[in-house]
Design a protein around this motif. Structure first.
Motif, PDB file in Angstrom:
ATOM      1  N   PRO A  67      52.502   7.259  62.354  1.00 30.79           N
ATOM      2  CA  PRO A  67      53.755   7.187  63.880  1.00 30.79           C
ATOM      3  C   PRO A  67      52.143   8.075  64.512  1.00 30.79           C
ATOM      4  O   PRO A  67      51.828   9.034  63.811  1.00 30.79           O
ATOM      5  N   ALA A  68      51.877   6.962  65.667  1.00 29.10           N
ATOM      6  CA  ALA A  68      51.032   8.091  66.532  1.00 29.10           C
ATOM      7  C   ALA A  68      51.264   8.736  67.047  1.00 29.10           C
ATOM      8  O   ALA A  68      50.276   9.211  67.510  1.00 29.10           O
ATOM      9  N   SER A  69      52.588   9.447  67.493  1.00 32.40           N
ATOM     10  CA  SER A  69      52.941  10.836  67.861  1.00 32.40           C
ATOM     11  C   SER A  69      52.273  12.115  66.915  1.00 32.40           C
ATOM     12  O   SER A  69      52.375  12.668  67.798  1.00 32.40           O
ATOM     13  N   PHE A  70      52.639  11.557  65.654  1.00 31.48           N
ATOM     14  CA  PHE A  70      52.284  12.129  64.363  1.00 31.48           C
ATOM     15  C   PHE A  70      51.050  12.636  64.217  1.00 31.48           C
ATOM     16  O   PHE A  70      50.458  13.348  63.864  1.00 31.48           O
ATOM     17  N   HIS A  71      50.083  10.768  64.965  1.00 37.07           N
ATOM     18  CA  HIS A  71      48.866  11.675  64.749  1.00 37.07           C
ATOM     19  C   HIS A  71      47.949  11.897  65.178  1.00 37.07           C
ATOM     20  O   HIS A  71      47.499  12.833  65.322  1.00 37.07           O
ATOM     21  N   LEU A  74      48.661  15.752  64.574  1.00 39.08           N
ATOM     22  CA  LEU A  74      47.786  16.251  63.965  1.00 39.08           C
ATOM     23  C   LEU A  74      47.022  16.823  64.061  1.00 39.08           C
ATOM     24  O   LEU A  74      46.366  17.885  63.822  1.00 39.08           O
ATOM     25  N   LEU A  75      45.809  15.705  65.266  1.00 37.72           N
ATOM     26  CA  LEU A  75      45.074  16.037  65.979  1.00 37.72           C
ATOM     27  C   LEU A  75      45.150  17.516  66.786  1.00 37.72           C
ATOM     28  O   LEU A  75      43.714  18.058  66.804  1.00 37.72           O
ATOM     29  N   ARG A  76      45.822  16.748  67.562  1.00 34.48           N
ATOM     30  CA  ARG A  76      45.608  18.128  68.368  1.00 34.48           C
ATOM     31  C   ARG A  76      45.476  19.658  67.820  1.00 34.48           C
ATOM     32  O   ARG A  76      45.086  20.528  68.277  1.00 34.48           O
ATOM     33  N   ARG A  77      46.450  19.997  66.786  1.00 32.71           N
ATOM     34  CA  ARG A  77      46.664  20.413  65.899  1.00 32.71           C
ATOM     35  C   ARG A  77      45.418  21.302  65.317  1.00 32.71           C
ATOM     36  O   ARG A  77      45.184  22.395  65.475  1.00 32.71           O
ATOM     37  N   LEU A  78      44.592  20.079  64.911  1.00 32.22           N
ATOM     38  CA  LEU A  78      43.513  20.834  64.247  1.00 32.22           C
ATOM     39  C   LEU A  78      42.111  21.171  64.953  1.00 32.22           C
ATOM     40  O   LEU A  78      41.463  21.152  64.902  1.00 32.22           O
ATOM     41  N   LEU A  79      42.281  20.597  65.997  1.00 32.11           N
ATOM     42  CA  LEU A  79      41.797  20.195  67.249  1.00 32.11           C
ATOM     43  C   LEU A  79      41.543  22.650  67.572  1.00 32.11           C
ATOM     44  O   LEU A  79      40.659  22.589  67.523  1.00 32.11           O
ATOM     45  N   ILE A  80      42.620  22.900  67.385  1.00 31.91           N
ATOM     46  CA  ILE A  80      42.474  24.349  67.940  1.00 31.91           C
ATOM     47  C   ILE A  80      42.927  25.228  66.464  1.00 31.91           C
ATOM     48  O   ILE A  80      41.505  25.816  66.176  1.00 31.91           O
ATOM     49  N   ASP A  81      42.806  24.446  65.127  1.00 34.77           N
ATOM     50  CA  ASP A  81      42.293  24.975  64.138  1.00 34.77           C
ATOM     51  C   ASP A  81      41.545  24.907  63.498  1.00 34.77           C
ATOM     52  O   ASP A  81      40.707  25.675  62.696  1.00 34.77           O
ATOM     53  N   GLU A  82      40.784  23.994  63.180  1.00 34.20           N
ATOM     54  CA  GLU A  82      39.791  23.658  62.455  1.00 34.20           C
ATOM     55  C   GLU A  82      38.867  22.308  63.312  1.00 34.20           C
ATOM     56  O   GLU A  82      38.796  21.218  63.499  1.00 34.20           O
ATOM     57  N   PRO A  83      37.995  22.897  63.962  1.00 31.85           N
ATOM     58  CA  PRO A  83      37.294  21.745  65.160  1.00 31.85           C
ATOM     59  C   PRO A  83      36.835  20.755  64.520  1.00 31.85           C
ATOM     60  O   PRO A  83      35.732  19.516  64.603  1.00 31.85           O
ATOM     61  N   GLU A  84      35.629  21.415  63.664  1.00 30.24           N
ATOM     62  CA  GLU A  84      34.933  20.836  62.299  1.00 30.24           C
ATOM     63  C   GLU A  84      34.989  19.284  62.233  1.00 30.24           C
ATOM     64  O   GLU A  84      34.818  18.449  61.998  1.00 30.24           O
ATOM     65  N   ALA A  85      36.069  19.699  61.849  1.00 26.91           N
ATOM     66  CA  ALA A  85      36.837  18.339  60.620  1.00 26.91           C
ATOM     67  C   ALA A  85      37.538  17.525  61.761  1.00 26.91           C
ATOM     68  O   ALA A  85      37.169  16.369  61.385  1.00 26.91           O
ATOM     69  N   VAL A  86      37.950  17.678  63.066  1.00 27.03           N
ATOM     70  CA  VAL A  86      38.202  17.012  64.093  1.00 27.03           C
ATOM     71  C   VAL A  86      36.968  16.068  64.068  1.00 27.03           C
ATOM     72  O   VAL A  86      36.965  15.002  64.330  1.00 27.03           O
TER      73      VAL A  86
END
Length: 110
Positions: A67-71, A74-86
């Motif tokens: 679902p778009a909301s989950f996606h 997830l991207l927002r959390r990754l942006l905080i924790d793993e910006p290189e991955a995003v």
């Protein structure tokens, strides 16, 4: 609906052929020739196997969709924790999108 032009395999026929290979009795780890099953009467019911595999085939496009909301979350959390991955994921998606566009542009010019 179930058939492509020239293809004689409808969903039910395909499920009949593929189903037993996907949903089958599990071998028990205790004895090589015994099978671990929940109920004996269900183990030999090919109609249920065909029905389940038919549903999987019919709904394959919906399986695995996020679902778009989950996606987004997830991207927002990754942006905080793993910006290189995003950055890596978005760059890869951007490159794939451009390759698809370039390929379509070449098709249009021919």
């Amino acid at each position: 609906e179930d058939q492509e032009r020239g293809n004689k395999m409808n969903v039910t026929n395909l499920a009949t052929v593929v189903g037993p290979n996907i949903l089958h009795k599990l071998k028990s780890s205790l004895k090589e020739r015994e099978f671990a099953i929940v109920k004996q009467d269900q183990a030999d019911n090919p109609e249920e196997v065909i029905a389940v595999v038919s549903d999987l085939i019919r709904h394959h496009q919906e399986m695995g969709k996020i679902p778009a909301s989950f996606h987004d979350d997830l991207l927002r959390r990754l942006l905080i924790d793993e910006p290189e991955a995003v950055d890596f994921v978005l760059t890869k998606k951007f490159m794939a999108t451009n390759e698809t566009r370039d390929s379509n542009d070449e098709d249009d010019t021919l």
